[in-house]
Design an enzyme around this catalytic site. Structure first.
Site, PDB file in Angstrom:
ATOM      1  N   GLY A   1      47.157  41.884  54.987  1.00 22.56           N
ATOM      2  CA  GLY A   1      45.697  41.503  55.400  1.00 22.56           C
ATOM      3  C   GLY A   1      45.166  40.568  54.681  1.00 22.56           C
ATOM      4  O   GLY A   1      44.429  39.342  53.687  1.00 22.56           O
ATOM      5  N   LEU A   2      46.093  39.434  53.775  1.00 27.51           N
ATOM      6  CA  LEU A   2      46.458  37.887  53.300  1.00 27.51           C
ATOM      7  C   LEU A   2      44.954  37.173  53.922  1.00 27.51           C
ATOM      8  O   LEU A   2      44.691  37.537  54.992  1.00 27.51           O
ATOM      9  CB  LEU A   2      47.767  37.252  53.591  1.00 27.51           C
ATOM     10  CG  LEU A   2      48.634  38.019  52.730  1.00 27.51           C
ATOM     11  CD1 LEU A   2      49.903  36.886  52.524  1.00 27.51           C
ATOM     12  CD2 LEU A   2      48.913  38.683  51.720  1.00 27.51           C
ATOM     13  N   HIS A   3      44.846  36.368  52.912  1.00 24.51           N
ATOM     14  CA  HIS A   3      43.420  35.655  53.081  1.00 24.51           C
ATOM     15  C   HIS A   3      43.585  34.494  52.345  1.00 24.51           C
ATOM     16  O   HIS A   3      44.571  34.365  51.813  1.00 24.51           O
ATOM     17  CB  HIS A   3      42.021  36.548  53.375  1.00 24.51           C
ATOM     18  CG  HIS A   3      42.453  36.976  51.320  1.00 24.51           C
ATOM     19  ND1 HIS A   3      42.251  36.815  50.329  1.00 24.51           N
ATOM     20  CD2 HIS A   3      42.094  38.533  51.292  1.00 24.51           C
ATOM     21  CE1 HIS A   3      41.947  37.526  49.721  1.00 24.51           C
ATOM     22  NE2 HIS A   3      41.993  38.327  49.450  1.00 24.51           N
ATOM     23  N   GLN A   4      42.948  33.868  51.627  1.00 23.43           N
ATOM     24  CA  GLN A   4      42.716  32.304  51.031  1.00 23.43           C
ATOM     25  C   GLN A   4      42.772  32.453  49.689  1.00 23.43           C
ATOM     26  O   GLN A   4      43.542  31.426  49.184  1.00 23.43           O
ATOM     27  CB  GLN A   4      41.756  30.993  51.550  1.00 23.43           C
ATOM     28  CG  GLN A   4      41.859  30.351  53.279  1.00 23.43           C
ATOM     29  CD  GLN A   4      43.352  29.599  53.126  1.00 23.43           C
ATOM     30  OE1 GLN A   4      44.279  29.391  52.290  1.00 23.43           O
ATOM     31  NE2 GLN A   4      44.227  30.448  54.672  1.00 23.43           N
ATOM     32  N   GLY A   5      42.789  33.116  49.367  1.00 26.53           N
ATOM     33  CA  GLY A   5      42.966  34.010  48.011  1.00 26.53           C
ATOM     34  C   GLY A   5      44.321  33.608  47.819  1.00 26.53           C
ATOM     35  O   GLY A   5      44.528  33.480  46.734  1.00 26.53           O
ATOM     36  N   HIS A   6      44.588  34.535  48.943  1.00 29.81           N
ATOM     37  CA  HIS A   6      46.010  35.136  48.501  1.00 29.81           C
ATOM     38  C   HIS A   6      46.604  33.493  48.267  1.00 29.81           C
ATOM     39  O   HIS A   6      48.303  33.094  47.780  1.00 29.81           O
ATOM     40  CB  HIS A   6      47.198  36.162  49.567  1.00 29.81           C
ATOM     41  CG  HIS A   6      46.611  37.564  49.600  1.00 29.81           C
ATOM     42  ND1 HIS A   6      45.799  37.816  49.954  1.00 29.81           N
ATOM     43  CD2 HIS A   6      46.931  38.198  48.955  1.00 29.81           C
ATOM     44  CE1 HIS A   6      45.165  38.891  49.991  1.00 29.81           C
ATOM     45  NE2 HIS A   6      46.074  38.961  48.792  1.00 29.81           N
ATOM     46  N   GLN A  66      43.438  45.463  36.746  1.00 31.23           N
ATOM     47  CA  GLN A  66      44.777  45.792  37.109  1.00 31.23           C
ATOM     48  C   GLN A  66      45.527  44.866  36.583  1.00 31.23           C
ATOM     49  O   GLN A  66      46.362  44.615  36.316  1.00 31.23           O
ATOM     50  CB  GLN A  66      45.148  45.037  38.989  1.00 31.23           C
ATOM     51  CG  GLN A  66      46.146  45.757  39.436  1.00 31.23           C
ATOM     52  CD  GLN A  66      46.218  45.175  40.681  1.00 31.23           C
ATOM     53  OE1 GLN A  66      45.845  46.542  41.810  1.00 31.23           O
ATOM     54  NE2 GLN A  66      45.600  43.683  41.770  1.00 31.23           N
ATOM     55  N   SER A  84      41.156  41.500  50.939  1.00 28.55           N
ATOM     56  CA  SER A  84      41.416  41.909  52.500  1.00 28.55           C
ATOM     57  C   SER A  84      40.042  43.241  53.007  1.00 28.55           C
ATOM     58  O   SER A  84      40.360  43.055  54.172  1.00 28.55           O
ATOM     59  CB  SER A  84      42.523  43.146  52.094  1.00 28.55           C
ATOM     60  OG  SER A  84      43.602  42.080  51.706  1.00 28.55           O
ATOM     61  N   LEU A 126      36.837  36.772  47.858  1.00 30.01           N
ATOM     62  CA  LEU A 126      37.708  36.982  48.557  1.00 30.01           C
ATOM     63  C   LEU A 126      38.465  37.902  48.982  1.00 30.01           C
ATOM     64  O   LEU A 126      38.656  38.383  47.648  1.00 30.01           O
ATOM     65  CB  LEU A 126      38.742  35.989  49.123  1.00 30.01           C
ATOM     66  CG  LEU A 126      38.010  34.386  50.086  1.00 30.01           C
ATOM     67  CD1 LEU A 126      39.102  33.639  50.065  1.00 30.01           C
ATOM     68  CD2 LEU A 126      37.159  34.654  51.055  1.00 30.01           C
TER      69      LEU A 126
END
Length: 480
Positions: free
Chosen positions: A6-11, A129, A162, A160
């Site tokens: 569920g990658l986004h621009q944070g990733h 985490q 997922s 951001l």
């Protein structure tokens, strides 16, 4: 770089930052062990093709999507093989999601075993985490460097995630109240004020807690740098976020015996972290030089005291990380490193009048933080409330080797190694037995023995310890 997809621009930012350091492997694995019975395992975003495209676009060299059987060959019932430290999961998400972090450390330990990376890149968004996985790497002695990257946010401040795609339009509008409430927390009672703001916005509060960023234990306003974290439900979507509360800028104290390399690594560490470098050793050397220039006996405190009344001592940073030391307008940067000054500095520094004068000046310089100081009593006498305290040391033999090299590079005569070792041992004895502010490791200081370590390795260790207490979002690393 481990992800659940569920990658986004944070990733994407993680990948971009990591790719600057070397080849990047992105793993995509929806780990069943970190989901509770009533959580969203079945509907968690599984968009592998889109993930592949984003990872490639952002600079990843490979994407790996292993099967459950590949990660847990013995099957799920017996898969949980590790537990996160109890003290790190008694608060925040660990309290409301029992077993979650046990599943996290189990899967990450397995991924690290299979991949054997040199660096593990993680987002700061889930700070708990990040802290737990840093501990995992240390406990397993994996030799992996853990890098945290600041949270990437939407224009209205929402972090951001997922899971943001679960939000209906009305929920999405309300979700922005979470970062806003944290950002505008009342300093006098941040937890209550955030709870009130979240409730007013119609968000269901799971927790709002103020904790020590490193230990994740509750703390109060006496803690200069703390983490204010919250979890809420917005509709059916669970959201987490945090901010750092800082009553002053970060303060780092590095102590240790003569010849341990404090000046070299502290100066470089300060430059890398954007902190002011305070070389207290140079200050005591400067007073010693002044005593010698005036023909005063270095044992005579009564005669030394008047020299301090009109002392104009300045430390100036130079381009490239160097430092200029001025005493009453005269540049003494090289002169204070002479063997003659070295031989007398411990005796001069032991005088109460000298320590009181320089300690007062040092405290004034560090009142607002944003500073790293090195010396003999920084963590015990000068800045006992420092956010990070390190006792940097090395064996006498190693320090004698470094001293010989330093003297040679500065053009001074180099004594026999045995003589240097005897001088250093005597200096240690004088520093540790003097009545006024003796050399001693603070109870809460981290001891770092640097034998066999390169300068870069020592700096990296300091950076790692600093980042375990102060996130990138709170104190960004300077560009370049």
């Amino acid at each position: 770089m481990p992800t659940m997809g569920g990658l986004h621009q944070g990733h994407g930012e993680l990948i971009r930052r990591a790719s600057e350091q070397g080849p990047v492997l992105v793993s995509v694995f929806v780990n069943p062990l970190q989901f509770g019975p009533a959580e969203d395992f079945d509907r968690y975003p599984r968009t592998l093709e889109a993930d592949r495209g984003l990872a490639e676009c952002c600079g990843a060299h490979a994407l790996w999507a292993p099967s459950v059987d590949a990660i847990y060959p013995s099957g799920l019932p017996s898969a949980v093989s590790r537990s996160a430290p109890a003290g790190l999961q008694t608060h925040l998400c660990g309290a409301s999601r029992p077993g979650h972090f046990d599943g996290v450390v189990t899967v990450v330990a397995r991924l690290l075993q299979l991949v054997e990376p040199s660096c593990l890149w993680l987002g700061e968004k889930d700070w708990q985490q990040l802290v737990i996985l840093r501990r995992l790497v240390v406990d397993l002695d994996l030799g992996v460097v853990v890098k945290g990257v600041p949270t990437v946010r939407e224009s209205d401040g929402l972090a951001l995630s997922s899971r943001n795609q679960y939000l209906f339009p009305a929920d999405r509008a309300r979700a922005a109240a979470l970062p806003a409430a944290l950002r505008h927390a009342d300093p006098s009672d941040p937890e209550s004020s955030v709870r009130q703001s979240l409730a007013k916005a119609g968000l269901e509060v799971e927790y709002v807690e103020r904790v020590d960023p490193r230990t994740l234990q509750p703390c109060g306003p006496e803690t200069a740098i703390s983490l204010l974290a919250a979890a809420v439900r917005c509709g059916t979507t669970r959201l987490i976020d945090h901010v750092f509360l800082m009553t002053r800028q970060p303060l780092v104290a590095i102590d240790g015996p003569a010849g341990a390399g404090k000046s070299t690594v502290t100066r470089a560490f300060a430059e890398r972290m954007g902190l002011v470098y305070l070389d207290t050793g140079a200050m005591y050397r400067s007073v010693t030089w002044l005593v010698q220039q005036n023909g005063v006996d270095h044992q005579d405190a009564v005669s030394i005291a008047p020299l301090l009344n009109d002392l104009d001592l300045q430390l100036k940073s130079l381009p490239g990380g160097g430092q200029q030391v001025l005493v009453n307008g005269q540049d003494v940067s090289d002169a204070i490193r002479s063997p003659e000054v070295t031989a007398s500095v411990s005796a001069v520094a032991a005088h109460r009048c000298v320590r009181q004068a320089l300690t007062a000046q040092q405290k004034a310089m560090g009142a607002k933080g944003g500073l790293v100081a090195e010396g003999r009593d920084i963590g015990t006498a000068v800045f006992p409330d420092a956010d990070l305290k390190v006792f940097l040391t090395a064996t006498v033999g190693e320090r004698a080797r470094r001293r010989a090299l330093d003297l040679e590079q500065r053009g001074f005569p180099v004594p026999e190694r045995s003589e240097l070792e005897a001088q250093i041992a005597e200096r240690d004895h004088l520093d540790s037995t003097r009545e006024e502010a003796p050399l001693v490791q603070a109870d809460d200081a981290l001891e770092l023995v640097t034998d066999g370590m390169s300068i870069e390795a020592v700096i990296d260790a300091l950076v790692g310890q600093f980042r375990s207490r102060v996130g990138e979002e709170a104190w960004p690393t300077p560009a370049g």
